[in-house]
Write a protein that holds these residues in place. Structure first.
Motif, short mmCIF file in Angstrom:
data_model
loop_
_atom_site.label_atom_id
_atom_site.label_comp_id
_atom_site.label_asym_id
_atom_site.label_seq_id
_atom_site.Cartn_x
_atom_site.Cartn_y
_atom_site.Cartn_z
N HIS A 52 0.81 -1.22 0.00
CA HIS A 52 0.00 0.00 0.00
C HIS A 52 0.84 1.27 0.00
O HIS A 52 0.34 2.34 -0.35
N CYS A 53 2.10 1.18 0.44
CA CYS A 53 2.92 2.40 0.49
C CYS A 53 4.29 2.20 -0.16
O CYS A 53 5.24 2.90 0.16
N ARG A 54 4.39 1.21 -1.06
CA ARG A 54 5.66 0.94 -1.74
C ARG A 54 6.04 2.12 -2.63
O ARG A 54 5.21 2.61 -3.40
N THR A 55 7.28 2.57 -2.52
CA THR A 55 7.73 3.74 -3.24
C THR A 55 9.11 3.49 -3.84
O THR A 55 9.99 2.94 -3.16
N ALA A 56 9.31 3.90 -5.09
CA ALA A 56 10.62 3.79 -5.73
C ALA A 56 11.54 4.89 -5.20
O ALA A 56 11.09 5.99 -4.87
N TYR A 57 12.83 4.60 -5.09
CA TYR A 57 13.79 5.61 -4.63
C TYR A 57 15.18 5.27 -5.16
O TYR A 57 15.43 4.19 -5.68
N GLU A 58 16.10 6.18 -4.99
CA GLU A 58 17.49 6.00 -5.42
C GLU A 58 18.33 5.79 -4.16
O GLU A 58 18.52 6.70 -3.36
N GLY A 114 9.15 1.02 1.77
CA GLY A 114 7.80 1.33 2.23
C GLY A 114 7.81 2.65 3.00
O GLY A 114 8.55 2.79 3.97
N ARG A 115 6.99 3.61 2.56
CA ARG A 115 6.94 4.92 3.23
C ARG A 115 6.38 4.81 4.64
O ARG A 115 6.71 5.58 5.52
N GLY A 116 5.49 3.83 4.83
CA GLY A 116 4.79 3.70 6.11
C GLY A 116 3.38 4.22 5.98
O GLY A 116 3.16 5.34 5.50
N CYS A 117 2.39 3.38 6.36
CA CYS A 117 0.98 3.79 6.27
C CYS A 117 0.19 3.06 7.35
O CYS A 117 0.75 2.28 8.14
N SER A 118 -1.12 3.31 7.40
CA SER A 118 -1.94 2.70 8.44
C SER A 118 -2.03 1.18 8.27
O SER A 118 -2.23 0.44 9.23
N GLU A 119 -1.88 0.69 7.04
CA GLU A 119 -1.97 -0.75 6.76
C GLU A 119 -0.80 -1.52 7.38
O GLU A 119 -0.91 -2.70 7.68
N CYS A 120 0.36 -0.88 7.53
CA CYS A 120 1.57 -1.57 8.02
C CYS A 120 2.06 -1.00 9.34
O CYS A 120 3.24 -1.16 9.69
N ASN A 121 1.16 -0.31 10.08
CA ASN A 121 1.55 0.30 11.36
C ASN A 121 2.75 1.23 11.22
O ASN A 121 3.63 1.28 12.07
N ARG A 122 2.82 1.93 10.09
CA ARG A 122 3.89 2.91 9.80
C ARG A 122 5.27 2.29 9.70
O ARG A 122 6.28 2.99 9.73
#
Length: 560
Positions: free
Chosen positions: A456-462, A486-494
């Motif tokens: 739910h919060c997967r993000t690409a980065y360098e 993972g940026r952290g969201c409510s689905e994964c307890n941040r």
């Protein structure tokens, strides 16, 4: 459809003549291979058998009532028979009151333990009627409200409670009080809902800490009052039939309970500490663990290699890795591949974690002298085809395992080593003759479990240059690759992570490796030869998971 109980559903369909024997056996084979429930396998097969027909057949088979169109709410007077937490715990709703009994609709009407619990609770005869589990669940929520996480609210309610931990009589009384029972039930519900693998109850001098292990990481919940530590631990000990008065020595027990209407097994371990007993509950929830190789996120060639190993006429197959890396799950999944009517399978486990249909499972009991070695010795007189030994811990067990493999049996077991090649060295260190290892060993699977990036919060980065350098790979090889976190969201307890991912390396034993083992070659040389033979290392598999966007660089560096 229903939690487990596949044999009962199979018998009901057969006795109702909904399908013929050939169809049922084919579907049963599909059910064993896929891990889906038998009822869902039947309904998904596209045959002329729908859910209502299966439910009706099940009711007829157990001579109970079938309710095709259950009410959306329970009668208010009947609803008062249960507290909301009880209705949610058992997954039931009152349907009808008769002069001599009460009929309930149950999400899982084959969970007969519910009848005993409710009969004791209500002091009335109880009967479970069969209805569509999804409609029963909806009726429970409509009647008693959605089940909410109210642990923190409940902690405020019990703040004033205090129990003398040194008084066994007072402890036993407190363990039977409604607030303590409800609190422990809520802790269990929250843990199962969060898909935790363990619950830790830890008393310290000034606080009582409760932590859940989720995806391999411990997370702390709101702590209850320190004064309730003794009562809460006593309640857990009562549920697992342990001795409340005995606080000087460790104890082990088991709890079979219902959470959300489905049966859950809990393995309980107590340990005396400076400030009271520490208790750990291992949650064995069959609905979370799907014992199927297809679901273990391994490469196709590794899966085929395991299938080849377990289908050989004899030899030893070892799964290696640290505690909690999923070795037992892999072995169970491998056994499912050969669990057919023409194969006799025996297992020796400490303890038996999951009960598998069609397999004879033996619980190790050191107190009466039933060790891995003695169980394995007895197995050879039981005419098995395949044997699983929970762990090779000593020379005697190792010797009997080798003897079993050399006399025409397939032996599966585990070892605690860092990688697949290290298992050979460990067996030699135990005292096994290298030529016997070379003659009997067929394959070794090394594995790890690491956390998966939250979808739910997967993000690409360098990533930074220093982090990439730690992977020790050719920069050209990763020039075009994408990295994720993972940026952290409510689905994964941040946390940025949700669920876990397996890493695997499979070392198939060939003639070159047998020569090296016989000559006591060092682990590094075995590893090099295995790589030349096509083995992908744990680090290589970790890189695959990174580039597929399944996990992070940090997780792979941590575990490989």
């Amino acid at each position: 459809m229903f939690e487990d109980h596949n044999e009962s559903i199979k018998e009901a369909i057969l006795s109702a003549h909904l399908l013929d024997l050939v169809q049922i056996e084919e579907l049963w084979e599909t059910h064993l291979q896929t891990g889906k429930s038998f009822a869902d396998t039947v309904t998904d097969a596209g045959l002329d058998v729908e859910r209502p027909a299966i439910l009706k057949a099940l009711a007829d088979h157990f001579r109970t009532e079938y309710v095709p169109d259950p009410p959306s709410h329970a009668d208010p007077d009947l609803a008062r028979l249960l507290k909301p937490e009880q209705a949610h715990k058992y997954g039931i709703v009152p349907y009808r009151a008769e002069p001599n009994k009460i009929v309930f609709l149950a999400r899982d009407p084959l969970n007969f333990g519910i009848v005993d619990d409710l009969s004791f609770l209500l002091q009335r005869d109880v009967e479970l009627a069969v209805a569509d589990p999804q409609l029963v669940e909806a009726a429970v929520n409509a009647t008693y409200g959605e089940q909410k996480s109210n642990l923190e609210d409940f902690l405020h309610e019990i703040e004033g409670l205090s129990v003398d931990s040194g008084n066994d009589k007072e402890l036993a009384g407190a363990a039977a009080q409604a607030p303590i029972i409800r609190f422990v039930d809520l802790v269990l519900q929250e843990a199962v809902k969060a898909k935790a693998s363990d619950i830790h109850f830890e008393p310290f001098e000034d606080q009582f800490r409760i932590r859940y292990r989720i995806d391999g990481t411990l997370l702390e919940m709101a702590p209850p009052p320190r004064s309730l530590a003794g009562a809460v631990i006593a309640r857990v000990k009562v549920m697992s039939s342990l001795n409340i008065a005995e606080k000087r020595v460790p104890q082990d027990g088991r709890i079979k309970t219902s959470v959300g209407g489905r049966p859950v097994d809990l393995r309980v371990s107590t340990l005396p500490t400076q400030f009271g007993e520490s208790v750990v509950l291992r949650i064995l929830d069959k609905s979370v663990v799907n014992l199927d190789l297809e679901n273990l996120s391994m490469q196709e060639e590794i899966m085929e290699g395991i299938r080849d190993l377990v289908n050989r006429p004899n030899g030893i197959f070892i799964v290696t890795g640290p505690t909690g890396s999923g070795k037992t799950t892999t072995l169970y999944s491998a056994l499912r591949e050969v669990n057919t009517v023409d194969v006799k399978i025996l297992t020796a486990e400490d303890p038996v974690e999951y009960e598998i249909e069609g397999i004879m499972q033996v619980q190790i009991n050191h107190q009466v002298g039933l060790t891995f070695a003695s169980a394995l010795r007895s197995f050879l007189r039981q005419d098995p085809d395949t044997i699983m030994v929970g762990e090779i811990r000593d020379l005697e067990t190792a010797q009997i395992a080798v003897q079993a493999s050399l006399t025409g049996h397939v032996v599966l077991s585990t070892l605690h080593t860092n990688d697949a090649p290290g298992a050979v060295t460990r067996m030699i260190d135990m005292g096994l003759e290298p030529y016997l290892i070379a003659a009997s060993l067929e394959g070794i699977l090394g594995q790890r479990l690491l956390r998966s990036i939250c979808k739910h919060c997967r993000t690409a980065y360098e990533p930074g240059k220093e982090v990439v350098e730690m992977l020790d790979v050719d920069p050209l090889e990763i020039a075009e690759k994408q990295f994720f976190y993972g940026r952290g969201c409510s689905e994964c307890n941040r946390s940025g992570y949700r669920g876990r991912q397996g890493l695997f390396e499979l070392m198939m034993i060939n003639d070159r490796l047998r020569d090296l083992i016989t000559n006591k070659a060092p682990t590094l040389m075995l590893k090099q030869s295995a790589i030349e033979n096509g083995m992908r290392t744990l680090r290589d598999d970790g890189l695959r998971c990174i580039f597929d966007g399944k996990t992070t660089i940090e997780e792979v560096l941590k575990y490989t």
